[in-house]
Design a protein around this motif. Structure first.
Motif, PDB file in Angstrom:
ATOM      1  N   UNK A   1       0.859  -1.185   0.000  1.00 43.35           N
ATOM      2  CA  UNK A   1       0.000   0.000   0.000  1.00 43.35           C
ATOM      3  C   UNK A   1       0.893   1.232   0.000  1.00 43.35           C
ATOM      4  N   UNK A   2       0.728   2.078  -0.990  1.00 42.63           N
ATOM      5  CA  UNK A   2       1.531   3.296  -1.056  1.00 42.63           C
ATOM      6  C   UNK A   2       0.822   4.392  -0.258  1.00 42.63           C
ATOM      7  N   UNK A   3       1.598   5.192   0.470  1.00 45.44           N
ATOM      8  CA  UNK A   3       1.002   6.245   1.297  1.00 45.44           C
ATOM      9  C   UNK A   3       0.263   7.266   0.437  1.00 45.44           C
ATOM     10  N   UNK A   4       0.920   7.736  -0.608  1.00 50.99           N
ATOM     11  CA  UNK A   4       0.290   8.697  -1.522  1.00 50.99           C
ATOM     12  C   UNK A   4       0.704   8.359  -2.949  1.00 50.99           C
ATOM     13  N   UNK A   5      -0.278   8.359  -3.834  1.00 47.89           N
ATOM     14  CA  UNK A   5      -0.040   8.077  -5.253  1.00 47.89           C
ATOM     15  C   UNK A   5      -0.541   9.259  -6.068  1.00 47.89           C
ATOM     16  N   UNK A   6       0.279   9.715  -7.017  1.00 44.62           N
ATOM     17  CA  UNK A   6      -0.171  10.788  -7.899  1.00 44.62           C
ATOM     18  C   UNK A   6       0.081  10.406  -9.347  1.00 44.62           C
ATOM     19  N   UNK A   7      -0.725  11.003 -10.212  1.00 47.18           N
ATOM     20  CA  UNK A   7      -0.635  10.709 -11.639  1.00 47.18           C
ATOM     21  C   UNK A   7      -0.847  12.000 -12.416  1.00 47.18           C
ATOM     22  N   UNK A   8      -0.031  12.213 -13.428  1.00 46.74           N
ATOM     23  CA  UNK A   8      -0.232  13.377 -14.292  1.00 46.74           C
ATOM     24  C   UNK A   8      -0.150  12.952 -15.752  1.00 46.74           C
ATOM     25  N   UNK A   9      -0.779  13.736 -16.601  1.00 44.61           N
ATOM     26  CA  UNK A   9      -0.756  13.476 -18.034  1.00 44.61           C
ATOM     27  C   UNK A   9       0.286  14.390 -18.662  1.00 44.61           C
ATOM     28  N   UNK A  10       1.280  13.809 -19.305  1.00 37.63           N
ATOM     29  CA  UNK A  10       2.366  14.592 -19.887  1.00 37.63           C
ATOM     30  C   UNK A  10       1.923  15.229 -21.211  1.00 37.63           C
ATOM     31  N   UNK A  11       2.780  16.080 -21.752  1.00 37.89           N
ATOM     32  CA  UNK A  11       2.497  16.713 -23.048  1.00 37.89           C
ATOM     33  C   UNK A  11       2.412  15.678 -24.163  1.00 37.89           C
ATOM     34  N   UNK A  12       3.045  14.535 -23.935  1.00 42.12           N
ATOM     35  CA  UNK A  12       3.003  13.449 -24.930  1.00 42.12           C
ATOM     36  C   UNK A  12       1.787  12.546 -24.726  1.00 42.12           C
ATOM     37  N   UNK A  13       0.872  12.986 -23.838  1.00 43.37           N
ATOM     38  CA  UNK A  13      -0.353  12.235 -23.544  1.00 43.37           C
ATOM     39  C   UNK A  13      -0.054  10.864 -22.943  1.00 43.37           C
ATOM     40  N   UNK A  14       0.972  10.825 -22.113  1.00 40.23           N
ATOM     41  CA  UNK A  14       1.325   9.610 -21.387  1.00 40.23           C
ATOM     42  C   UNK A  14       1.144   9.854 -19.890  1.00 40.23           C
ATOM     43  N   UNK A  15       0.735   8.809 -19.172  1.00 38.64           N
ATOM     44  CA  UNK A  15       0.622   8.930 -17.724  1.00 38.64           C
ATOM     45  C   UNK A  15       2.012   8.878 -17.094  1.00 38.64           C
ATOM     46  N   UNK A  16       2.186   9.701 -16.065  1.00 37.17           N
ATOM     47  CA  UNK A  16       3.434   9.716 -15.308  1.00 37.17           C
ATOM     48  C   UNK A  16       3.070   9.513 -13.841  1.00 37.17           C
ATOM     49  N   UNK A  17       3.620   8.460 -13.242  1.00 34.35           N
ATOM     50  CA  UNK A  17       3.201   8.035 -11.909  1.00 34.35           C
ATOM     51  C   UNK A  17       4.265   8.358 -10.865  1.00 34.35           C
ATOM     52  N   UNK A  18       3.806   8.849  -9.712  1.00 30.19           N
ATOM     53  CA  UNK A  18       4.700   9.149  -8.597  1.00 30.19           C
ATOM     54  C   UNK A  18       4.176   8.490  -7.320  1.00 30.19           C
ATOM     55  N   UNK A  19       5.086   7.867  -6.590  1.00 31.46           N
ATOM     56  CA  UNK A  19       4.744   7.233  -5.314  1.00 31.46           C
ATOM     57  C   UNK A  19       5.492   7.934  -4.187  1.00 31.46           C
ATOM     58  N   UNK A  20       4.776   8.166  -3.095  1.00 35.03           N
ATOM     59  CA  UNK A  20       5.357   8.865  -1.947  1.00 35.03           C
ATOM     60  C   UNK A  20       5.178   8.019  -0.694  1.00 35.03           C
ATOM     61  N   UNK A  21       6.272   7.773  -0.002  1.00 37.64           N
ATOM     62  CA  UNK A  21       6.225   7.070   1.284  1.00 37.64           C
ATOM     63  C   UNK A  21       6.562   8.073   2.384  1.00 37.64           C
ATOM     64  N   UNK A  22       5.618   8.297   3.298  1.00 41.22           N
ATOM     65  CA  UNK A  22       5.793   9.274   4.370  1.00 41.22           C
ATOM     66  C   UNK A  22       6.328   8.584   5.621  1.00 41.22           C
ATOM     67  N   UNK A  23       7.405   9.121   6.162  1.00 40.13           N
ATOM     68  CA  UNK A  23       8.012   8.568   7.372  1.00 40.13           C
ATOM     69  C   UNK A  23       8.248   9.703   8.368  1.00 40.13           C
ATOM     70  N   UNK A  24       7.749   9.514   9.596  1.00 39.88           N
ATOM     71  CA  UNK A  24       7.843  10.580  10.593  1.00 39.88           C
ATOM     72  C   UNK A  24       8.901  10.314  11.657  1.00 39.88           C
TER      73      UNK A  24
END
Length: 223
Positions: free
Chosen positions: A36-59
């Motif tokens: 399970x990823x803490x935070x997942x983000x997705x954006x659409x690039x200028x080339x109309x491709x998905x770009x995925x980012x995963x963030x793990x938060x540690x305190x």
């Protein structure tokens, strides 16, 4: 249970991603048993491709060194750390993982958010490590979950059954100040219920009296 620091980082990260035009959601179960990823983000690039980012938060250091699976399956992957923790663990961070460091504002009086991020280390791009269609479905599912929560919140207490409300009150029983002399929520609830019952009886009595006088008037007119 999440610490207040983790909650702050989540909040600021959400707005950070949104400002960058990303679709973002928290706590997403990855396909192919990737955790399970803490935070997942997705954006659409200028080339109309998905770009995925995963963030793990540690305190904390213990949290950072936990045996829990790290879901770094995105094109870009980050640790999100408070500044004090980053100085302690920066040598342990893999070369391809980026680092976002959280800084709290000294005063939040004129601030929309409690803090901000600096990018201390940029991530290296990697191929997506899971099937993109499956990942997209998980993103949509998690978004639907959050929409459901928002709708329930908007409906307020009427969205919950009496049994659910009773169970929630029972959970808060330890907070009941029996001898403190203050006004407790339980006391307020009982008083409000009694007041509502009295008001309802008054309204019913007024309606009954009005109906009685109307009936009496009609009887007198018929004589």
């Amino acid at each position: 249970m999440k610490t207040s620091l983790t909650t702050q980082m989540e909040e600021v990260l959400y707005y950070y991603c949104r400002e960058n035009g990303d679709i973002v959601v928290e706590e997403v179960t990855m396909p192919e048993e990737q955790g399970i990823v803490d935070t997942l983000s997705c954006r659409l690039t200028n080339e109309k491709q998905f770009e995925w980012r995963c963030y793990e938060l540690k305190a904390s250091k213990a949290d950072f060194r936990s045996k829990a699976k790290l879901s770094f399956i995105g094109n870009y992957n980050y640790f999100v750390l408070p500044a004090a923790l980053f100085t302690k663990v920066k040598e342990e961070i893999p070369s391809h993982i980026g680092v976002m460091v959280y800084h709290q504002y000294l005063s939040t009086e004129d601030q929309l958010l409690p803090g901000y991020f600096t990018i201390e280390k940029k991530p290296q791009r990697q191929p997506l490590l899971v099937n993109e269609q499956e990942l997209l479905f998980r993103l949509i599912t998690s978004q639907a979950r959050e929409v459901g929560k928002a709708k329930q919140t908007a409906r307020g207490l009427r969205a919950f059954s009496t049994d659910q409300l009773y169970k929630e009150l029972k959970k808060r029983q330890p907070d009941y100040d029996l001898f403190g002399g203050g006004v407790n929520f339980y006391d307020r609830f009982v008083e409000d219920c009694c007041a509502q019952a009295v008001e309802a009886l008054k309204n019913e009595l007024d309606a009954t009296r009005e109906a009685y006088f109307e009936l009496e008037r009609r009887l007198l007119e018929e004589k």
